[in-house]
Structures are given as structure tokens and as C-alpha cells.
Scaffold this motif. Structure first.
Motif, PDB file in Angstrom:
ATOM      1  N   LYS A   1       0.854  -1.196   0.000  1.00  0.00           N
ATOM      2  CA  LYS A   1       0.000   0.000   0.000  1.00  0.00           C
ATOM      3  C   LYS A   1       0.883   1.237   0.000  1.00  0.00           C
ATOM      4  O   LYS A   1       2.039   1.193   0.415  1.00  0.00           O
ATOM      5  CB  LYS A   1      -0.945   0.023   1.194  1.00  0.00           C
ATOM      6  N   VAL A   2       0.333   2.332  -0.468  1.00  0.00           N
ATOM      7  CA  VAL A   2       0.983   3.640  -0.398  1.00  0.00           C
ATOM      8  C   VAL A   2       0.222   4.477   0.613  1.00  0.00           C
ATOM      9  O   VAL A   2      -1.017   4.517   0.580  1.00  0.00           O
ATOM     10  CB  VAL A   2       0.977   4.336  -1.777  1.00  0.00           C
ATOM     11  N   ILE A   3       0.936   5.110   1.522  1.00  0.00           N
ATOM     12  CA  ILE A   3       0.307   5.956   2.544  1.00  0.00           C
ATOM     13  C   ILE A   3       0.546   7.421   2.184  1.00  0.00           C
ATOM     14  O   ILE A   3       1.685   7.854   2.007  1.00  0.00           O
ATOM     15  CB  ILE A   3       0.852   5.638   3.936  1.00  0.00           C
ATOM     16  N   ILE A   4      -0.523   8.163   2.088  1.00  0.00           N
ATOM     17  CA  ILE A   4      -0.478   9.588   1.768  1.00  0.00           C
ATOM     18  C   ILE A   4      -1.072  10.368   2.927  1.00  0.00           C
ATOM     19  O   ILE A   4      -2.116   9.994   3.461  1.00  0.00           O
ATOM     20  CB  ILE A   4      -1.284   9.880   0.483  1.00  0.00           C
ATOM     21  N   MET A   5      -0.393  11.432   3.322  1.00  0.00           N
ATOM     22  CA  MET A   5      -0.937  12.337   4.343  1.00  0.00           C
ATOM     23  C   MET A   5      -1.199  13.674   3.664  1.00  0.00           C
ATOM     24  O   MET A   5      -0.261  14.393   3.309  1.00  0.00           O
ATOM     25  CB  MET A   5       0.052  12.488   5.496  1.00  0.00           C
ATOM     26  N   ASP A   6      -2.458  13.978   3.445  1.00  0.00           N
ATOM     27  CA  ASP A   6      -2.786  15.176   2.687  1.00  0.00           C
ATOM     28  C   ASP A   6      -4.226  15.585   2.983  1.00  0.00           C
ATOM     29  O   ASP A   6      -4.974  14.855   3.641  1.00  0.00           O
ATOM     30  CB  ASP A   6      -2.611  14.924   1.191  1.00  0.00           C
ATOM     31  N   ILE A   7      -4.603  16.731   2.495  1.00  0.00           N
ATOM     32  CA  ILE A   7      -5.971  17.216   2.674  1.00  0.00           C
ATOM     33  C   ILE A   7      -6.901  16.496   1.705  1.00  0.00           C
ATOM     34  O   ILE A   7      -6.583  16.327   0.529  1.00  0.00           O
ATOM     35  CB  ILE A   7      -6.039  18.734   2.441  1.00  0.00           C
ATOM     36  N   VAL A   8      -8.029  16.052   2.217  1.00  0.00           N
ATOM     37  CA  VAL A   8      -9.144  15.602   1.377  1.00  0.00           C
ATOM     38  C   VAL A   8     -10.271  16.581   1.651  1.00  0.00           C
ATOM     39  O   VAL A   8     -10.895  16.548   2.720  1.00  0.00           O
ATOM     40  CB  VAL A   8      -9.575  14.165   1.715  1.00  0.00           C
TER      41      VAL A   8
ATOM     42  N   GLY B 180      -7.966   0.403  -5.122  1.00  0.00           N
ATOM     43  CA  GLY B 180      -8.837   0.912  -4.075  1.00  0.00           C
ATOM     44  C   GLY B 180      -8.094   1.838  -3.138  1.00  0.00           C
ATOM     45  O   GLY B 180      -6.868   1.999  -3.231  1.00  0.00           O
ATOM     46  N   TYR B 181      -8.846   2.446  -2.220  1.00  0.00           N
ATOM     47  CA  TYR B 181      -8.245   3.380  -1.268  1.00  0.00           C
ATOM     48  C   TYR B 181      -9.120   3.468  -0.030  1.00  0.00           C
ATOM     49  O   TYR B 181     -10.296   3.062  -0.032  1.00  0.00           O
ATOM     50  CB  TYR B 181      -8.099   4.768  -1.904  1.00  0.00           C
ATOM     51  N   LYS B 182      -8.540   4.014   1.033  1.00  0.00           N
ATOM     52  CA  LYS B 182      -9.272   4.228   2.273  1.00  0.00           C
ATOM     53  C   LYS B 182      -8.841   5.568   2.846  1.00  0.00           C
ATOM     54  O   LYS B 182      -7.648   5.818   3.039  1.00  0.00           O
ATOM     55  CB  LYS B 182      -8.969   3.106   3.272  1.00  0.00           C
ATOM     56  N   ILE B 183      -9.813   6.439   3.108  1.00  0.00           N
ATOM     57  CA  ILE B 183      -9.535   7.767   3.662  1.00  0.00           C
ATOM     58  C   ILE B 183      -9.844   7.771   5.150  1.00  0.00           C
ATOM     59  O   ILE B 183     -10.940   7.390   5.565  1.00  0.00           O
ATOM     60  CB  ILE B 183     -10.368   8.846   2.945  1.00  0.00           C
ATOM     61  N   MET B 184      -8.861   8.191   5.952  1.00  0.00           N
ATOM     62  CA  MET B 184      -9.038   8.264   7.407  1.00  0.00           C
ATOM     63  C   MET B 184      -8.744   9.694   7.859  1.00  0.00           C
ATOM     64  O   MET B 184      -7.569  10.093   7.934  1.00  0.00           O
ATOM     65  CB  MET B 184      -8.100   7.269   8.101  1.00  0.00           C
ATOM     66  N   PRO B 185      -9.763  10.498   8.121  1.00  0.00           N
ATOM     67  CA  PRO B 185      -9.555  11.903   8.507  1.00  0.00           C
ATOM     68  C   PRO B 185      -9.136  12.031   9.975  1.00  0.00           C
ATOM     69  O   PRO B 185      -9.893  12.486  10.823  1.00  0.00           O
ATOM     70  CB  PRO B 185     -10.924  12.531   8.244  1.00  0.00           C
ATOM     71  N   ILE B 186      -7.916  11.605  10.261  1.00  0.00           N
ATOM     72  CA  ILE B 186      -7.448  11.537  11.660  1.00  0.00           C
ATOM     73  C   ILE B 186      -6.329  12.520  11.956  1.00  0.00           C
ATOM     74  O   ILE B 186      -5.744  12.497  13.037  1.00  0.00           O
ATOM     75  CB  ILE B 186      -6.979  10.104  11.993  1.00  0.00           C
ATOM     76  N   LEU B 187      -6.026  13.405  11.007  1.00  0.00           N
ATOM     77  CA  LEU B 187      -4.902  14.326  11.179  1.00  0.00           C
ATOM     78  C   LEU B 187      -5.380  15.771  11.175  1.00  0.00           C
ATOM     79  O   LEU B 187      -4.823  16.631  10.506  1.00  0.00           O
ATOM     80  CB  LEU B 187      -3.873  14.107  10.054  1.00  0.00           C
ATOM     81  N   GLY B 188      -6.425  16.059  11.945  1.00  0.00           N
ATOM     82  CA  GLY B 188      -6.962  17.409  11.971  1.00  0.00           C
ATOM     83  C   GLY B 188      -7.647  17.735  10.658  1.00  0.00           C
ATOM     84  O   GLY B 188      -8.569  17.040  10.247  1.00  0.00           O
TER      85      GLY B 188
ATOM     86  N   ARG C 204      -6.233  17.446   7.859  1.00  0.00           N
ATOM     87  CA  ARG C 204      -5.684  16.527   6.858  1.00  0.00           C
ATOM     88  C   ARG C 204      -6.196  15.105   7.125  1.00  0.00           C
ATOM     89  O   ARG C 204      -6.774  14.824   8.154  1.00  0.00           O
ATOM     90  CB  ARG C 204      -4.161  16.508   6.907  1.00  0.00           C
ATOM     91  N   SER C 205      -5.938  14.239   6.168  1.00  0.00           N
ATOM     92  CA  SER C 205      -6.330  12.844   6.291  1.00  0.00           C
ATOM     93  C   SER C 205      -5.140  11.932   6.002  1.00  0.00           C
ATOM     94  O   SER C 205      -4.178  12.327   5.334  1.00  0.00           O
ATOM     95  CB  SER C 205      -7.454  12.497   5.296  1.00  0.00           C
ATOM     96  N   MET C 206      -5.227  10.713   6.503  1.00  0.00           N
ATOM     97  CA  MET C 206      -4.314   9.668   6.088  1.00  0.00           C
ATOM     98  C   MET C 206      -5.049   8.827   5.046  1.00  0.00           C
ATOM     99  O   MET C 206      -6.170   8.391   5.281  1.00  0.00           O
ATOM    100  CB  MET C 206      -3.873   8.793   7.259  1.00  0.00           C
TER     101      MET C 206
END
Length: 238
Positions: free
Chosen positions: A169-176, A221-229, A231-233
Motif C-alpha cells: 500500500k501507499v500511505i499519503i498524508m494530505d488534505i481531502v 482501491g483506497y481508504k480515507i481516514m480523517p485523523i490528522l486534523g 488533513r487525512s491519512m
């Protein structure tokens, strides 16, 4: 000027100095990563060994010759050595020359002496600074790039990871945009950040815009986790 005005002037001046000191502290901490990058470059080039082979002191040209650096890169080496000198990895003295001038001679310090010899620490330092461990400090960069470039970056990432059934998997930390808390402050920060990132032709994407990039890059596929204020992981699966 009355005593009250003088007191207020001194107070404001003190506050300005404190703010400038605080700004310096922030930049000093922020640019600490550059020190690590400079050290990694020195390890990759073998600069400490080059200086050591010259008896513990070498000119820029002597270092460049030892590490087989192309002459066009010597100005870059000079800037690298300046950074490594001010951070204490190497020391610099002036070699006497004709007419009273002279070129810098770079010397080993106690720190760089630990990078040479039979029991040196180069191996463990290189391991700590290896891209495998450092590159994840890079999780928040895709918003700097347009869709086409992001797709290229993600395609290269996909080549470097195992398949999904083996944990790839690739992990991205960015705004959604639109993800996370629905209060006005979060939404406003996301929108304002999108305006700000336009300075570098970047973009903050909503879920559908991210999905388009992931699909075109060949991910399943992907999974968005809004756990960084604000931003999301995001986990993206091959």
C-alpha cells in the motif's frame, strides 16, 4: 518623550526581538532535516575518508579529486562543505597563499573522525539516513503537483511495493477537501490551504479528485481516514 511612552517603546521593542528569536528557532528546527541530508551526501561521497587520506586536512579541489566529482559540481560541493562546517561535522581553516589570501582547508572534527577508520560509524549513520527510513517525511507532497505528475509519482510508487494481498500500500498524508469534522473552521482551513497551494500550481483535492488520480495510476482501491486534523491519512492499494 514621557516616561510612559519610553516604557511602551522598550516593551514593544522587546516583543519584536522575542518574535524574531522565536522565528529563528522555528526555522532552525525546520531546517534540521537539511543537516541530515547534507550528512547523507557526505557519507555517500566519502568526504570524511577523502579528508582523512590527505592527513586530516584537504582543500575543496583535493576533496573533489578524491571523490571523483565532476568539476561542474565543485560549486555545489563548496556549499555543502559550508553547511557541514557550520554544523560542526568538519572544520575550516585558511591555507596561506600568495598575496595574503588563501583557500579554505577542510579538517576533520571529533564528529567526522568517527566516520573514518576500522570502527567508524558510517554504516549505522547511512542506515539511519537511508531513503527507506527517511522518505516517509515526504507523505505530504502530492498537493504540490498537478494530476499528471501525481499519476506518474504514484505509478512509480506502485512499482516499488508488493501486491495488495501481500500488504502492499501507499500511505499519503494530505488534505481531502470535505473529509473530517464538518465545522466551519476545518472547512475554511481546507479551502484557504487550497488557495495558498496555488502559489506553486498545486491543488487540494476532494475525494472524487483523489479517486480519479488513484484509478488512472492503476490502483484498485483506497481508504480515507480523517485523523490528522484538517488533513487525512489515505491508504492506496495496488
Amino acid at each position: 518623550m514621557g516616561s510612559l511612552e519610553l516604557s511602551e517603546s522598550k516593551c514593544n521593542g522587546g516583543q519584536e526581538v522575542s518574535l524574531l528569536d522565536a522565528q529563528l528557532e522555528l526555522y532552525w528546527n525546520t531546517f534540521a532535516v537539511i543537516k541530515s541530508m547534507a550528512l547523507k551526501s557526505a557519507l555517500d561521497l566519502g568526504i570524511a575518508d577523502a579528508v582523512h587520506r590527505h592527513g586530516g586536512a584537504a582543500t575543496l579541489a583535493e576533496i573533489a579529486g578524491e571523490v571523483a566529482l565532476h568539476p561542474s559540481k565543485i560549486p555545489c560541493l563548496r556549499r555543502l562543505m559550508r553547511a557541514l562546517t557550520v554544523s560542526g561535522v568538519f572544520a575550516a581553516a585558511v591555507k596561506p597563499g600568495d598575496g595574503g589570501g588563501g583557500e579554505p582547508v577542510y579538517e576533520l572534527t571529533p564528529s567526522s573522525r568517527l566516520l573514518v577508520g576500522s570502527s567508524n560509524l558510517s554504516g549505522i549513520m547511512s542506515m539511519i539516513l537511508h531513503p527507506t527510513l527517511v522518505v516517509p517525511f515526504l507523505g505530504w507532497v502530492l498537493h504540490d503537483w498537478g494530476d499528471d505528475d501525481c499519476i506518474k509519482i504514484l505509478k512509480n510508487c506502485k512499482k516499488s511495493i508488493p501486491p495488495r494481498d501481500k500488504g502492499g500500500k501507499v500511505i499519503i498524508m494530505d488534505i481531502v477537501v470535505g473529509a473530517g469534522p464538518s465545522d466551519q473552521k476545518h472547512r475554511e482551513v481546507q479551502a484557504l490551504f487550497d488557495m495558498y497551494i496555488m502559489l506553486v500550481n498545486g491543488i487540494e483535492r476532494d475525494e472524487q479528485e483523489w479517486k480519479k488520480v488513484f484509478v488512472e495510476a492503476g490502483f484498485s482501491g483506497y481508504k480515507i481516514m480523517p485523523i490528522l486534523g484538517f488533513r487525512s491519512m489515505i491508504e492506496v492499494y495496488p
